[in-house]
Design a protein around this motif. Sequence first.
Motif, PDB file in Angstrom:
ATOM      1  N   ARG A 169     -12.936  -9.994  45.926  1.00 42.92           N
ATOM      2  CA  ARG A 169     -12.117 -10.184  44.727  1.00 42.92           C
ATOM      3  C   ARG A 169     -10.916 -11.080  45.053  1.00 42.92           C
ATOM      4  O   ARG A 169     -10.302 -10.929  46.109  1.00 42.92           O
ATOM      5  CB  ARG A 169     -11.592  -8.845  44.192  1.00 42.92           C
ATOM      6  CG  ARG A 169     -12.661  -7.872  43.711  1.00 42.92           C
ATOM      7  CD  ARG A 169     -13.270  -8.328  42.395  1.00 42.92           C
ATOM      8  NE  ARG A 169     -14.204  -7.339  41.879  1.00 42.92           N
ATOM      9  CZ  ARG A 169     -15.481  -7.263  42.206  1.00 42.92           C
ATOM     10  NH1 ARG A 169     -15.978  -8.131  43.082  1.00 42.92           N
ATOM     11  NH2 ARG A 169     -16.273  -6.351  41.687  1.00 42.92           N
ATOM     12  N   PRO A 170     -10.547 -11.995  44.148  1.00 39.26           N
ATOM     13  CA  PRO A 170      -9.303 -12.755  44.343  1.00 39.26           C
ATOM     14  C   PRO A 170      -8.127 -11.798  44.454  1.00 39.26           C
ATOM     15  O   PRO A 170      -8.080 -10.767  43.769  1.00 39.26           O
ATOM     16  CB  PRO A 170      -9.213 -13.606  43.078  1.00 39.26           C
ATOM     17  CG  PRO A 170     -10.617 -13.703  42.578  1.00 39.26           C
ATOM     18  CD  PRO A 170     -11.244 -12.380  42.917  1.00 39.26           C
ATOM     19  N   CYS A 171      -7.177 -12.111  45.305  1.00 40.10           N
ATOM     20  CA  CYS A 171      -6.051 -11.208  45.511  1.00 40.10           C
ATOM     21  C   CYS A 171      -4.789 -12.003  45.830  1.00 40.10           C
ATOM     22  O   CYS A 171      -4.818 -13.202  46.101  1.00 40.10           O
ATOM     23  CB  CYS A 171      -6.351 -10.218  46.639  1.00 40.10           C
ATOM     24  SG  CYS A 171      -6.411 -10.970  48.288  1.00 40.10           S
ATOM     25  N   PHE A 172      -3.664 -11.313  45.802  1.00 40.45           N
ATOM     26  CA  PHE A 172      -2.386 -11.838  46.259  1.00 40.45           C
ATOM     27  C   PHE A 172      -2.248 -11.464  47.738  1.00 40.45           C
ATOM     28  O   PHE A 172      -2.785 -10.452  48.192  1.00 40.45           O
ATOM     29  CB  PHE A 172      -1.237 -11.214  45.483  1.00 40.45           C
ATOM     30  CG  PHE A 172      -1.252 -11.496  44.007  1.00 40.45           C
ATOM     31  CD1 PHE A 172      -0.385 -12.433  43.449  1.00 40.45           C
ATOM     32  CD2 PHE A 172      -2.122 -10.815  43.153  1.00 40.45           C
ATOM     33  CE1 PHE A 172      -0.391 -12.698  42.091  1.00 40.45           C
ATOM     34  CE2 PHE A 172      -2.140 -11.070  41.791  1.00 40.45           C
ATOM     35  CZ  PHE A 172      -1.271 -12.016  41.260  1.00 40.45           C
ATOM     36  N   ALA A 173      -1.524 -12.276  48.488  1.00 39.12           N
ATOM     37  CA  ALA A 173      -1.221 -11.955  49.883  1.00 39.12           C
ATOM     38  C   ALA A 173       0.285 -12.098  50.055  1.00 39.12           C
ATOM     39  O   ALA A 173       0.859 -13.123  49.683  1.00 39.12           O
ATOM     40  CB  ALA A 173      -1.963 -12.887  50.837  1.00 39.12           C
ATOM     41  N   GLY A 174       0.948 -11.073  50.586  1.00 41.49           N
ATOM     42  CA  GLY A 174       2.391 -11.194  50.675  1.00 41.49           C
ATOM     43  C   GLY A 174       3.070 -10.161  51.542  1.00 41.49           C
ATOM     44  O   GLY A 174       2.491  -9.135  51.906  1.00 41.49           O
ATOM     45  N   ASP A 175       4.325 -10.472  51.856  1.00 40.67           N
ATOM     46  CA  ASP A 175       5.223  -9.526  52.503  1.00 40.67           C
ATOM     47  C   ASP A 175       6.551  -9.585  51.759  1.00 40.67           C
ATOM     48  O   ASP A 175       6.594 -10.014  50.602  1.00 40.67           O
ATOM     49  CB  ASP A 175       5.374  -9.828  54.002  1.00 40.67           C
ATOM     50  CG  ASP A 175       5.959 -11.219  54.295  1.00 40.67           C
ATOM     51  OD1 ASP A 175       6.436 -11.892  53.346  1.00 40.67           O
ATOM     52  OD2 ASP A 175       5.955 -11.622  55.473  1.00 40.67           O
ATOM     53  N   ALA A 176       7.635  -9.172  52.397  1.00 46.49           N
ATOM     54  CA  ALA A 176       8.914  -9.110  51.691  1.00 46.49           C
ATOM     55  C   ALA A 176       9.482 -10.491  51.383  1.00 46.49           C
ATOM     56  O   ALA A 176      10.328 -10.633  50.500  1.00 46.49           O
ATOM     57  CB  ALA A 176       9.921  -8.313  52.532  1.00 46.49           C
ATOM     58  N   GLN A 177       9.018 -11.532  52.081  1.00 49.05           N
ATOM     59  CA  GLN A 177       9.595 -12.871  51.913  1.00 49.05           C
ATOM     60  C   GLN A 177       8.647 -13.867  51.261  1.00 49.05           C
ATOM     61  O   GLN A 177       9.076 -14.744  50.520  1.00 49.05           O
ATOM     62  CB  GLN A 177      10.016 -13.444  53.274  1.00 49.05           C
ATOM     63  CG  GLN A 177      10.641 -14.844  53.165  1.00 49.05           C
ATOM     64  CD  GLN A 177      10.944 -15.455  54.513  1.00 49.05           C
ATOM     65  OE1 GLN A 177      10.824 -14.797  55.544  1.00 49.05           O
ATOM     66  NE2 GLN A 177      11.324 -16.716  54.528  1.00 49.05           N
ATOM     67  N   ARG A 178       7.349 -13.742  51.524  1.00 50.99           N
ATOM     68  CA  ARG A 178       6.391 -14.730  51.032  1.00 50.99           C
ATOM     69  C   ARG A 178       5.324 -14.063  50.172  1.00 50.99           C
ATOM     70  O   ARG A 178       4.882 -12.950  50.466  1.00 50.99           O
ATOM     71  CB  ARG A 178       5.700 -15.452  52.193  1.00 50.99           C
ATOM     72  CG  ARG A 178       6.644 -16.166  53.124  1.00 50.99           C
ATOM     73  CD  ARG A 178       5.863 -16.912  54.205  1.00 50.99           C
ATOM     74  NE  ARG A 178       6.745 -17.364  55.264  1.00 50.99           N
ATOM     75  CZ  ARG A 178       7.469 -18.456  55.212  1.00 50.99           C
ATOM     76  NH1 ARG A 178       7.412 -19.229  54.133  1.00 50.99           N
ATOM     77  NH2 ARG A 178       8.263 -18.803  56.211  1.00 50.99           N
TER      78      ARG A 178
END
Length: 238
Positions: A169-178
């Motif tokens: 599935r398409p998803c978001f990828a991230g942490d606190a900054q990006r």
Amino acid sequence: MSAATPFAFAGQSFQMLADRALFWPRHGALIVADLHLEKASWFAALGQPLPPYDSHDTLDRLAQLATETGARAIWCLGDSFHDRHAASRIVPAIAERLRGQAAATQLLWIAGNHDGLTGGAWGGEIAEEHIVDDIVFRHQSLAVETRAEISGHFHPKLRLNVRGRHVSRPCFAGDAQRLILPAFGSLTGGLAADHPVIAANFSGPYQAMLVARDRRLCFPCPSGARDDATASRVLRAN
């Protein structure tokens, strides 16, 4: 309405939408990346005919989200068009839809590595990047960026084995900054969210995120500093 969940990032309140988009209520901005309009016609020009409906479907979904969220602005974070020659292939109906969307909302085209500034031909504003409330919006993440950043480019996808079945599935990828957005276009592939190319954009562990059944699901991804780039890992939900 496309399922949405509150999402805090860089001290701001966003809504993560199930249909591969982000909404920022504070600015009434619908944020998408990698529409890749006219990808099918690009393949056709190479002798690989595909049904020529990808641009219509992508713009249908974009217009629907703009209506549902009440967006006053649409920010497209690059690769809105599949290539720099898309203008020569866009049929009048698609061009008219783009002009209409630019008239209905504040349309911002961020330059991508595929499309350059092609989008300016159909109205709206064009820019290399956009900075709002100390958050940088650009096409591709920059490792040297110290400010909060939202980008696209990598088309992250969550890939899991669930009860013996492969799920992608398409998803978001991230942490606190990006935060890296999934590709919004209807005819786009993707790269595993824990792939080393995506992991390299983060200094430590990060998350693959998607919205399902009105919930934001988060799956841990290992640090970009991992040693074995060929390692196979199964992501598990928090």
